[in-house]
Write a protein that holds these residues in place. Sequence first.
Motif, PDB file in Angstrom:
ATOM      1  N   UNK A 175       0.819  -1.214   0.000  1.00  0.00           N
ATOM      2  CA  UNK A 175       0.000   0.000   0.000  1.00  0.00           C
ATOM      3  C   UNK A 175       0.855   1.268   0.000  1.00  0.00           C
ATOM      4  N   UNK A 176       2.065   1.189   0.547  1.00  0.00           N
ATOM      5  CA  UNK A 176       2.951   2.355   0.543  1.00  0.00           C
ATOM      6  C   UNK A 176       3.346   2.733  -0.878  1.00  0.00           C
ATOM      7  N   UNK A 177       3.494   1.740  -1.740  1.00  0.00           N
ATOM      8  CA  UNK A 177       3.839   2.002  -3.139  1.00  0.00           C
ATOM      9  C   UNK A 177       2.622   2.467  -3.925  1.00  0.00           C
ATOM     10  N   UNK A 178       1.465   1.911  -3.592  1.00  0.00           N
ATOM     11  CA  UNK A 178       0.225   2.336  -4.234  1.00  0.00           C
ATOM     12  C   UNK A 178      -0.017   3.828  -4.012  1.00  0.00           C
ATOM     13  N   UNK A 179       0.302   4.296  -2.818  1.00  0.00           N
ATOM     14  CA  UNK A 179       0.028   5.693  -2.477  1.00  0.00           C
ATOM     15  C   UNK A 179       0.832   6.677  -3.324  1.00  0.00           C
ATOM     16  N   UNK A 180       1.982   6.219  -3.846  1.00  0.00           N
ATOM     17  CA  UNK A 180       2.796   7.119  -4.674  1.00  0.00           C
ATOM     18  C   UNK A 180       2.700   6.751  -6.154  1.00  0.00           C
ATOM     19  N   UNK A 181       1.691   5.938  -6.503  1.00  0.00           N
ATOM     20  CA  UNK A 181       1.419   5.666  -7.903  1.00  0.00           C
ATOM     21  C   UNK A 181       2.365   4.702  -8.579  1.00  0.00           C
ATOM     22  N   UNK A 182       2.952   3.774  -7.797  1.00  0.00           N
ATOM     23  CA  UNK A 182       3.862   2.787  -8.360  1.00  0.00           C
ATOM     24  C   UNK A 182       3.171   1.429  -8.440  1.00  0.00           C
ATOM     25  N   UNK A 183       3.408   0.705  -9.524  1.00  0.00           N
ATOM     26  CA  UNK A 183       2.806  -0.615  -9.700  1.00  0.00           C
ATOM     27  C   UNK A 183       3.221  -1.535  -8.550  1.00  0.00           C
ATOM     28  N   UNK A 184       2.275  -2.364  -8.103  1.00  0.00           N
ATOM     29  CA  UNK A 184       2.541  -3.203  -6.952  1.00  0.00           C
ATOM     30  C   UNK A 184       1.611  -4.405  -6.975  1.00  0.00           C
ATOM     31  N   UNK A 185       2.049  -5.463  -6.290  1.00  0.00           N
ATOM     32  CA  UNK A 185       1.204  -6.640  -6.128  1.00  0.00           C
ATOM     33  C   UNK A 185       1.521  -7.262  -4.778  1.00  0.00           C
ATOM     34  N   UNK A 186       0.499  -7.749  -4.104  1.00  0.00           N
ATOM     35  CA  UNK A 186       0.683  -8.430  -2.820  1.00  0.00           C
ATOM     36  C   UNK A 186       0.303  -9.899  -3.008  1.00  0.00           C
ATOM     37  N   UNK A 187       1.214 -10.771  -2.635  1.00  0.00           N
ATOM     38  CA  UNK A 187       0.986 -12.212  -2.697  1.00  0.00           C
ATOM     39  C   UNK A 187       0.607 -12.680  -1.301  1.00  0.00           C
ATOM     40  N   UNK A 188      -0.593 -13.207  -1.138  1.00  0.00           N
ATOM     41  CA  UNK A 188      -1.029 -13.682   0.167  1.00  0.00           C
ATOM     42  C   UNK A 188      -1.889 -14.930  -0.027  1.00  0.00           C
ATOM     43  N   UNK A 189      -2.596 -15.352   0.997  1.00  0.00           N
ATOM     44  CA  UNK A 189      -3.336 -16.608   0.918  1.00  0.00           C
ATOM     45  C   UNK A 189      -4.804 -16.398   1.268  1.00  0.00           C
ATOM     46  N   UNK A 190      -5.646 -17.210   0.675  1.00  0.00           N
ATOM     47  CA  UNK A 190      -7.088 -17.018   0.691  1.00  0.00           C
ATOM     48  C   UNK A 190      -7.665 -16.904   2.106  1.00  0.00           C
ATOM     49  N   UNK A 191      -7.284 -17.804   2.998  1.00  0.00           N
ATOM     50  CA  UNK A 191      -7.871 -17.843   4.340  1.00  0.00           C
ATOM     51  C   UNK A 191      -6.925 -17.262   5.396  1.00  0.00           C
ATOM     52  N   UNK A 192      -6.188 -16.230   5.021  1.00  0.00           N
ATOM     53  CA  UNK A 192      -5.168 -15.678   5.906  1.00  0.00           C
ATOM     54  C   UNK A 192      -5.753 -15.150   7.213  1.00  0.00           C
ATOM     55  N   UNK A 193      -6.978 -14.641   7.182  1.00  0.00           N
ATOM     56  CA  UNK A 193      -7.560 -14.078   8.407  1.00  0.00           C
ATOM     57  C   UNK A 193      -7.852 -15.131   9.473  1.00  0.00           C
ATOM     58  N   UNK A 194      -7.895 -16.406   9.065  1.00  0.00           N
ATOM     59  CA  UNK A 194      -8.149 -17.475  10.027  1.00  0.00           C
ATOM     60  C   UNK A 194      -6.955 -17.739  10.931  1.00  0.00           C
ATOM     61  N   UNK A 195      -5.763 -17.283  10.511  1.00  0.00           N
ATOM     62  CA  UNK A 195      -4.541 -17.682  11.207  1.00  0.00           C
ATOM     63  C   UNK A 195      -3.732 -16.522  11.765  1.00  0.00           C
TER      64      UNK A 195
END
Length: 205
Positions: A150-170
């Motif tokens: 999100x820090x890169x998004x705020x300054x208009x730079x391309x970005x991607x976050x790799x995470x997992x579907x049920x991350x909130x469970x853990x």
Amino acid sequence: MVGYIKGTDSKKAIIISAHFDGRGIRDGDIYRSAMDNASGVAALIKMAEELKQVSLDNPFESNIIFCAFNGEEQLYIGSTAFVNQSKSQPWYENMYNINIDSIGERDGGRLIFPNVSEYSVELYEDVKNAMEKSGIVFAELERPITSDHRSFEKVGKANICITQEDWLEWIHKPIDTPDILDYTEIEKIANALSDFVIDNDGTVY
């Protein structure tokens, strides 16, 4: 903590990031933070090792910068400081961020890419293609999540976050321990992302 592999074009950079801070000890419970986010740091280190070896024979066009950020749990203050400091210096004309946060849980479902960035459409498509080639099952999430990208998004730079579907469970729970992780899967994801970096070196997003 920051390290880098020097490329041949100093105007281009790939920022690969993961946060190393966790929840610590709270009310007598130990929050080991294995998935969130020792898993991401492990993938980052694996990528750094692999890409360094590749660069010895075939130098990259882009600088590849590896950032292990602190302060993500405090609304990504570490990555914000990095971005702000970079802005005070000559900023890379072309750069993008691959952020890894909470992967490899055995029962955590598919990988997900929160696809809401207006700056990152082409980056999303190319990373998805790399995952497909590696046989990694993934899904898209049409809403934002909070992490260092999100820090890169705020300054208009391309970005991607790799995470997992049920991350909130853990995450943010004492059950986030090393035994819940599939280390082979973490290595597979790191290898797929390394292949993406190699195949797309020099691409402007």
